[in-house]
Design an enzyme around this catalytic site. Structure first.
Site, PDB file in Angstrom:
ATOM      1  N   SER A 197       0.831  -1.196   0.000  1.00 34.26           N
ATOM      2  CA  SER A 197       0.000   0.000   0.000  1.00 34.26           C
ATOM      3  C   SER A 197       0.871   1.254   0.000  1.00 34.26           C
ATOM      4  CB  SER A 197      -0.954  -0.044   1.197  1.00 34.26           C
ATOM      5  OG  SER A 197      -1.942   0.950   1.104  1.00 34.26           O
ATOM      6  N   ASP A 292     -10.604  -3.122  -4.236  1.00 33.86           N
ATOM      7  CA  ASP A 292      -9.656  -2.163  -3.689  1.00 33.86           C
ATOM      8  C   ASP A 292      -9.727  -0.866  -4.495  1.00 33.86           C
ATOM      9  OD1 ASP A 292      -7.475  -0.802  -2.667  1.00 33.86           O
ATOM     10  OD2 ASP A 292      -6.011  -2.348  -3.133  1.00 33.86           O
ATOM     11  N   HIS A 322      -8.023  -5.067  -0.292  1.00 36.99           N
ATOM     12  CA  HIS A 322      -6.826  -4.418   0.241  1.00 36.99           C
ATOM     13  C   HIS A 322      -6.481  -5.063   1.580  1.00 36.99           C
ATOM     14  CE1 HIS A 322      -4.107  -0.990  -0.161  1.00 36.99           C
ATOM     15  NE2 HIS A 322      -4.186  -0.823   1.154  1.00 36.99           N
TER      16      HIS A 322
END
Length: 353
Positions: A197, A292, A322
């Site tokens: 991320s 996501d 995610h």
């Protein structure tokens, strides 16, 4: 120091898109597309009662339950052992960041001959929340899957330390690791950089900053659902607007709490997929989650990397959300993703790429 943006100013200023794009229609929760073990994990996460990040202060958000907590909840429900994935050694250390020491953790066996490959790993959390413990499972997995020494490094976070603090720490941490690799039992010529991320964005920053470094560029970049650009009107920002555990509103909250103003959003370290020159980067592996808001940015990044001549492997997991990568104890997609990432890294470390 620039004062934090107001919510209204932020929403209206983000790349000027609010003024030139049609409003984003409210979409239903897309996590209903998840099935089986992913759905079970999401249900466990919801049962922990996390509040929307955009309703919290950063201090409150840092105390929220995480997907790592949800994994443990599922393990308890199934009667599973809660012990983390074993690695030869785990040791807390400090590394030198851009403005002082940073907490870090070593996973894996030190080798006296300094022959071990190494992975510098950056955790997620939108440059605002999370820490080494939150992403312990991912770092352990990379060590176990590759046999490398993994060094997981924390970094300064917003809003206390705004852009580019975390990005500068990431570059400094890589330089420290190159200089100290032999002491740690590692090979300075075989250091990969990985991140999830926001950490994937930091890994990209390291690759871009040091591609022509006399000390040598990273051997590989592993980018796990990375923050790849600042396009808040990308397709997945629309169709995954209300996804869990990461929503579009949460993305905006993270950016608001880390950046100093609208100009930061055009910086190539943040808007990588649209503003950065990616030529000369090492081989990349990109892991994309289907459920996501960051999905479209990751897909665009893969195309741009390949167009720039960068050897890029990519795999998408349509039914995963995610934060799925570290959930291997209870999630089959995480098992597959970890194995996939490990195999790509082993190829690089073995000199086959």
């Amino acid at each position: 120091m620039m004062l934090p943006w107001s919510r209204r100013a932020f929403a209206g200023s983000l790349l000027g898109l609010a003024a030139c794009q049609s409003p984003i229609a409210r979409m239903p929760d897309p996590t209903g597309l998840a099935a089986g073990d992913m759905a079970e994990l999401l249900q466990a996460y919801a049962a922990l009662g996390p509040k929307p990040l955009e309703s919290l202060t950063p201090a409150e958000a840092r105390r929220q339950p995480s997907m790592a907590d949800a994994v443990k909840a599922v393990q308890r429900r199934r009667g599973m052992d809660l012990a983390p994935r074993p690695v030869a050694m785990v040791q807390d250390i400090q590394v030198q960041g851009a403005a002082g020491p940073l907490p870090a953790r070593i996973y894996g066996e030190r080798r006296a001959n300094g022959a071990a490959p190494m992975i510098l790993y950056f955790h997620g959390g939108g440059w605002v929340i999370a820490d080494l413990d939150t992403y312990d499972a991912s770092a352990r997995a990379l060590a176990a899957e590759t046999g490398a020494i993994v060094v997981s490094v924390h970094y300064r976070q917003g809003p206390e330390h705004r852009f580019p603090a975390a990005h500068e720490d990431a570059v400094a941490a890589y330089q420290w690791l190159v200089a100290n690799s032999r002491t740690l039992g590692g090979d300075p010529n075989r250091i990969a950089v990985a991140g999830e991320s926001a950490g994937g964005n930091l890994a990209l920053t390291v690759g871009m900053a040091l591609r022509a470094s006399p000390a040598g560029r990273p051997a590989h970049l592993l980018l796990i659902y990375p923050v790849a650009d600042t396009d808040v009107n990308a397709p997945s920002m629309r169709d995954q607007e209300n996804a869990k555990p990461l929503s579009r509103a949460a993305v905006l909250w993270f950016v608001q709490n880390y950046t100093r103003g609208p100009s930061d959003l055009q910086d190539p370290r943040l808007d990588v997929g649209r503003a950065a020159d990616l030529a000369g980067l090492p081989r990349c592996t990109v892991v994309i989650a289907g459920i996501d808001p960051l999905r479209s940015g990751g897909e665009r990044l893969v195309g741009k990397l390949r167009a720039a001549g960068v050897q890029t492997d990519a795999r998408s997991f349509p039914g995963a959300t995610h934060e799925f990568f570290g959930a291997a104890p209870v999630l089959q997609d995480a098992v597959v993703a970890q194995s996939y990432a490990g195999a790509r890294l082993r190829e690089v470390f073995a000199g086959r790429a």
